[in-house]
Design a protein around this motif. Structure first.
Motif, PDB file in Angstrom:
ATOM      1  N   GLU A  62      39.027  66.059  22.133  1.00  0.00           N
ATOM      2  CA  GLU A  62      38.131  66.290  23.232  1.00  0.00           C
ATOM      3  C   GLU A  62      38.705  65.017  24.091  1.00  0.00           C
ATOM      4  OE1 GLU A  62      34.248  65.792  23.840  1.00  0.00           O
ATOM      5  OE2 GLU A  62      34.038  64.650  21.902  1.00  0.00           O
ATOM      6  N   SER A  64      37.330  62.841  27.832  1.00  0.00           N
ATOM      7  CA  SER A  64      36.125  62.560  28.483  1.00  0.00           C
ATOM      8  C   SER A  64      36.233  63.266  29.974  1.00  0.00           C
ATOM      9  CB  SER A  64      36.059  61.034  28.446  1.00  0.00           C
ATOM     10  OG  SER A  64      37.301  60.458  29.485  1.00  0.00           O
ATOM     11  N   GLY A  67      37.562  67.694  28.785  1.00  0.00           N
ATOM     12  CA  GLY A  67      36.752  68.359  27.717  1.00  0.00           C
ATOM     13  C   GLY A  67      37.762  68.920  26.636  1.00  0.00           C
ATOM     14  N   LEU A 214      20.427  77.964  15.978  1.00  0.00           N
ATOM     15  CA  LEU A 214      19.823  76.681  16.522  1.00  0.00           C
ATOM     16  C   LEU A 214      18.497  76.197  16.143  1.00  0.00           C
ATOM     17  CD1 LEU A 214      21.202  77.186  20.192  1.00  0.00           C
ATOM     18  CD2 LEU A 214      22.163  75.979  18.253  1.00  0.00           C
ATOM     19  N   ILE A 222      17.306  67.651  13.339  1.00  0.00           N
ATOM     20  CA  ILE A 222      18.763  67.262  13.258  1.00  0.00           C
ATOM     21  C   ILE A 222      19.280  67.439  14.740  1.00  0.00           C
ATOM     22  CG2 ILE A 222      20.895  67.707  12.225  1.00  0.00           C
ATOM     23  CD1 ILE A 222      19.731  68.669   9.720  1.00  0.00           C
ATOM     24  N   ASN A 223      19.964  66.333  15.099  1.00  0.00           N
ATOM     25  CA  ASN A 223      20.491  66.523  16.676  1.00  0.00           C
ATOM     26  C   ASN A 223      21.811  66.786  16.481  1.00  0.00           C
ATOM     27  OD1 ASN A 223      20.170  66.239  19.553  1.00  0.00           O
ATOM     28  ND2 ASN A 223      21.461  64.421  19.206  1.00  0.00           N
ATOM     29  N   MET A 224      22.251  67.800  17.661  1.00  0.00           N
ATOM     30  CA  MET A 224      23.603  67.981  17.611  1.00  0.00           C
ATOM     31  C   MET A 224      24.332  67.093  18.802  1.00  0.00           C
ATOM     32  SD  MET A 224      23.519  72.144  18.263  1.00  0.00           S
ATOM     33  CE  MET A 224      22.435  73.113  17.109  1.00  0.00           C
ATOM     34  N   SER A 225      25.289  66.413  18.469  1.00  0.00           N
ATOM     35  CA  SER A 225      25.921  65.664  19.514  1.00  0.00           C
ATOM     36  C   SER A 225      26.956  66.137  20.301  1.00  0.00           C
ATOM     37  CB  SER A 225      26.716  64.351  18.872  1.00  0.00           C
ATOM     38  OG  SER A 225      27.456  64.711  18.041  1.00  0.00           O
ATOM     39  N   ARG A 226      27.170  67.783  19.912  1.00  0.00           N
ATOM     40  CA  ARG A 226      28.032  68.475  20.754  1.00  0.00           C
ATOM     41  C   ARG A 226      28.004  69.957  20.408  1.00  0.00           C
ATOM     42  NH1 ARG A 226      33.979  68.787  19.562  1.00  0.00           N
ATOM     43  NH2 ARG A 226      35.100  69.804  21.289  1.00  0.00           N
ATOM     44  N   ILE A 227      27.942  70.784  21.329  1.00  0.00           N
ATOM     45  CA  ILE A 227      28.165  72.331  20.842  1.00  0.00           C
ATOM     46  C   ILE A 227      28.906  72.936  21.910  1.00  0.00           C
ATOM     47  CG2 ILE A 227      25.893  72.566  22.049  1.00  0.00           C
ATOM     48  CD1 ILE A 227      25.522  75.190  19.988  1.00  0.00           C
ATOM     49  N   GLU A 228      29.945  73.461  21.496  1.00  0.00           N
ATOM     50  CA  GLU A 228      30.908  74.036  22.319  1.00  0.00           C
ATOM     51  C   GLU A 228      31.380  75.488  21.622  1.00  0.00           C
ATOM     52  OE1 GLU A 228      33.113  73.500  25.500  1.00  0.00           O
ATOM     53  OE2 GLU A 228      32.766  71.573  24.404  1.00  0.00           O
ATOM     54  N   SER A 229      31.634  76.601  22.823  1.00  0.00           N
ATOM     55  CA  SER A 229      31.974  77.827  22.042  1.00  0.00           C
ATOM     56  C   SER A 229      33.358  78.265  22.469  1.00  0.00           C
ATOM     57  CB  SER A 229      31.027  79.027  22.649  1.00  0.00           C
ATOM     58  OG  SER A 229      31.037  78.955  24.182  1.00  0.00           O
ATOM     59  N   GLU A 246      24.566  64.929  14.226  1.00  0.00           N
ATOM     60  CA  GLU A 246      24.302  63.269  14.082  1.00  0.00           C
ATOM     61  C   GLU A 246      23.724  63.357  12.555  1.00  0.00           C
ATOM     62  OE1 GLU A 246      22.212  62.040  17.502  1.00  0.00           O
ATOM     63  OE2 GLU A 246      24.049  61.878  18.761  1.00  0.00           O
TER      64      GLU A 246
ATOM     65  N   GLY B 208      19.365  62.384  19.611  1.00  0.00           N
ATOM     66  CA  GLY B 208      18.304  63.381  19.692  1.00  0.00           C
ATOM     67  C   GLY B 208      18.162  64.234  20.993  1.00  0.00           C
ATOM     68  N   LEU B 210      19.649  66.492  22.674  1.00  0.00           N
ATOM     69  CA  LEU B 210      19.950  68.023  22.654  1.00  0.00           C
ATOM     70  C   LEU B 210      18.816  68.829  22.070  1.00  0.00           C
ATOM     71  CD1 LEU B 210      21.959  69.977  24.176  1.00  0.00           C
ATOM     72  CD2 LEU B 210      23.221  69.774  22.272  1.00  0.00           C
ATOM     73  N   LEU B 211      18.127  67.917  21.041  1.00  0.00           N
ATOM     74  CA  LEU B 211      17.303  68.655  20.116  1.00  0.00           C
ATOM     75  C   LEU B 211      16.152  69.261  20.981  1.00  0.00           C
ATOM     76  CD1 LEU B 211      16.390  69.371  17.344  1.00  0.00           C
ATOM     77  CD2 LEU B 211      15.237  67.058  17.393  1.00  0.00           C
ATOM     78  N   ILE B 227      26.419  79.117  25.346  1.00  0.00           N
ATOM     79  CA  ILE B 227      26.192  77.795  25.490  1.00  0.00           C
ATOM     80  C   ILE B 227      27.650  77.000  25.417  1.00  0.00           C
ATOM     81  CG2 ILE B 227      25.611  77.350  23.141  1.00  0.00           C
ATOM     82  CD1 ILE B 227      23.898  75.025  24.187  1.00  0.00           C
ATOM     83  N   GLU B 228      27.898  76.198  26.401  1.00  0.00           N
ATOM     84  CA  GLU B 228      29.237  75.566  26.743  1.00  0.00           C
ATOM     85  C   GLU B 228      28.836  74.110  27.047  1.00  0.00           C
ATOM     86  OE1 GLU B 228      32.954  76.198  26.103  1.00  0.00           O
ATOM     87  OE2 GLU B 228      31.898  78.097  26.480  1.00  0.00           O
ATOM     88  N   SER B 229      29.733  73.064  26.923  1.00  0.00           N
ATOM     89  CA  SER B 229      29.779  71.912  27.242  1.00  0.00           C
ATOM     90  C   SER B 229      30.628  71.672  27.964  1.00  0.00           C
ATOM     91  CB  SER B 229      29.180  71.015  26.154  1.00  0.00           C
ATOM     92  OG  SER B 229      30.551  70.985  25.430  1.00  0.00           O
ATOM     93  N   ARG B 230      30.542  70.682  29.047  1.00  0.00           N
ATOM     94  CA  ARG B 230      31.542  70.124  30.050  1.00  0.00           C
ATOM     95  C   ARG B 230      31.377  68.651  29.993  1.00  0.00           C
ATOM     96  NH1 ARG B 230      36.035  71.322  30.755  1.00  0.00           N
ATOM     97  NH2 ARG B 230      36.334  70.201  32.766  1.00  0.00           N
ATOM     98  N   PRO B 231      32.218  67.867  30.041  1.00  0.00           N
ATOM     99  CA  PRO B 231      32.080  66.417  30.251  1.00  0.00           C
ATOM    100  C   PRO B 231      31.681  66.072  31.506  1.00  0.00           C
ATOM    101  CG  PRO B 231      34.419  66.855  29.856  1.00  0.00           C
ATOM    102  CD  PRO B 231      33.952  68.156  30.181  1.00  0.00           C
ATOM    103  N   LEU B 236      32.792  59.445  27.495  1.00  0.00           N
ATOM    104  CA  LEU B 236      33.007  60.323  26.484  1.00  0.00           C
ATOM    105  C   LEU B 236      31.835  60.551  25.475  1.00  0.00           C
ATOM    106  CD1 LEU B 236      35.472  61.781  25.055  1.00  0.00           C
ATOM    107  CD2 LEU B 236      35.407  60.121  23.143  1.00  0.00           C
ATOM    108  N   TYR B 239      27.633  64.746  28.271  1.00  0.00           N
ATOM    109  CA  TYR B 239      28.011  66.330  28.731  1.00  0.00           C
ATOM    110  C   TYR B 239      27.042  66.836  29.704  1.00  0.00           C
ATOM    111  CZ  TYR B 239      30.689  65.971  24.157  1.00  0.00           C
ATOM    112  OH  TYR B 239      31.503  65.614  23.346  1.00  0.00           O
TER     113      TYR B 239
END
Lengths: 279, 279
Positions: A62, A64, A67, A214, A222-229, A246, B208, B210-211, B227-231, B236, B239
């Motif tokens: 990825e 910055s 994406g 989810l 438990i935290n997600m630092s990134r989720i992408e589809s 994380e 944490g 996004l939790l 669900i989709e992330s963009r910078p 870095l 999102y």
């Protein structure tokens, strides 16, 4: 034993720069010899490890600004058995290389699609009429420069030095804090680390299918630092979800979450736990 | 009153085809007159509505093979006040247009980056040596065909008819079930619908973060269909998350979720509730 480390080539790419940094630490730590092996595409770089031609691969995942590097994600899902050994963040400063004496002379700009995208505002303003031509790597773009002085390429300053090419402008990127995160991939998992990556698909066209996966993480804090589809390419609305946690997969909490996740997903692939390094 | 409907032009793009289908239904339903207004980029199409030059815009948001149209997402976040009136799914069959009599003669292929990406395997196999050149639209690619018979363009069959250009091959897309979903955008929200879209950023570099936003939906059994992330382009790992909910924003449950979400996100933008139409 010599460890073969695959990366996108030819020599001078950002992936090679990342592979060089990783290799330096790897050689010091393991006292093994290592050689860098350039491949013509990201997919072929990853396939080299899956097929045992190389032991490790360094690939971008990825940026910055732009994406996800979608071809890396698609190959990670397709090839199945690759494990993430480390994650490595590199600052990226793009340069405009050309034999032209001034910008006005440039008619075509060659580079990798990610680099073209990271400089699109600069190109819109300074080279609005120049054609943008996609190459397989930033270094491949350089081979056109000697033929024709109306051509420019976007590549690294290191590539300009390596191939003795003039820099017309630098930095070119639209945002100064431009970084790319790379993954080091191998067949064996790393012993563990701060982050765990996985991907899963769910039964298509069923209501509520993303809720349960989810909840598995949310209930355990438990935290997600990134989720992408990414599309499964079966039908619209049918996705593979890529998740970075994380959490270390060696922890009982993470293991319980992964076990429950496998019961509420169609296909679950885990890519291991690893540390994120910023040299 | 005549409603101006903006879309990516020139005439012959897939966005225009989607806009034509929407307009037909719109004119029948509202008994208003409508005119289509082509713009040179997706961003300019959306800005036309934000600035009141056009009342509605039809823009691509995701493709079943290549995934998100990131420039639409980035403009939706940046322009802030656009609302989704409807979502429209269109099957996409790409054609190779050229004055060349055979594939072997083709040296360069022009098209929009999404169309080039959707045909990349076909191009790798059938035109491995041809340069791939990005254009702002599939129709813009056609302007080069008359000058030079070593050039091809990827566009729709409808574009071939409109501009009277020969089709060398069709369909070109790597996967037969290739669909693109478009959004109809305006300044006023639609009265409601089966899906609700929103985007939010969270405080960067906090563990944490996004939790809690995901728990807001999980606790109320509201499913996300995407669900989709963009910078954010700040740094870095920072999102903006784009979420589609299978829920109407008029329901009390959704309203409670959105109210709670605004307390645990940095910036929350809602794009309204709407129906998904497959003509």
């Amino acid at each position: 034993m010599t460890t073969a480390i695959a990366h996108l080539g030819p020599s001078g790419t950002y992936a090679e720069a990342a592979a060089l940094i990783f290799t330096k630490g790897f050689v010091t730590e393991t006292a093994q010899e290592a050689i860098l092996c350039p491949y013509p595409s990201i997919a072929q770089t990853m396939e080299a490890v899956a097929q045992g031609e190389a032991q490790l691969a360094v690939v971008p995942i990825e940026n910055s600004i732009e994406g996800s590097v979608t071809m890396t994600m698609d190959a990670l899902w397709r090839l199945d058995k690759l494990q993430i050994r480390q994650s490595l963040v590199l600052p990226i400063d793009h340069a405009l290389l050309s034999q032209a004496s001034q910008l006005e002379a440039i008619r075509r700009v060659y580079s990798h699609p990610q680099a073209l995208a990271q400089c699109q505002q600069w190109l819109d303003i300074h080279l609005p009429k120049a054609q943008r031509i996609a190459t397989h790597s930033t270094t491949e773009a350089l081979q056109h420069l000697d033929e024709d002085s109306t051509i420019a390429a976007i590549a690294s300053q290191r590539a300009a030095q390596l191939y003795n090419l003039p820099i017309l402008n630098c930095p070119l990127n639209d945002y100064p804090d431009n970084c790319t995160r790379f993954l080091v991939l191998g067949l064996d998992p790393s012993p563990g680390g701060t982050h765990t990556s996985l991907a899963f698909s769910v039964q298509a066209n069923q209501p509520g299918v993303l809720l349960k996966p989810l909840q598995v993480f949310a209930e355990r804090s438990i935290n997600m630092s990134r989720i992408e589809s990414r599309p499964t390419k079966r039908s619209l609305g049918d996705y593979v979800f890529f998740v970075d946690l994380e959490a270390d997969a060696r922890l009982a909490k993470t293991q319980a979450a992964l076990a429950e996740l496998s019961t509420c997903t169609e296909t679950l692939k885990t890519f291991g736990s690893y540390n994120v390094v910023s040299p």
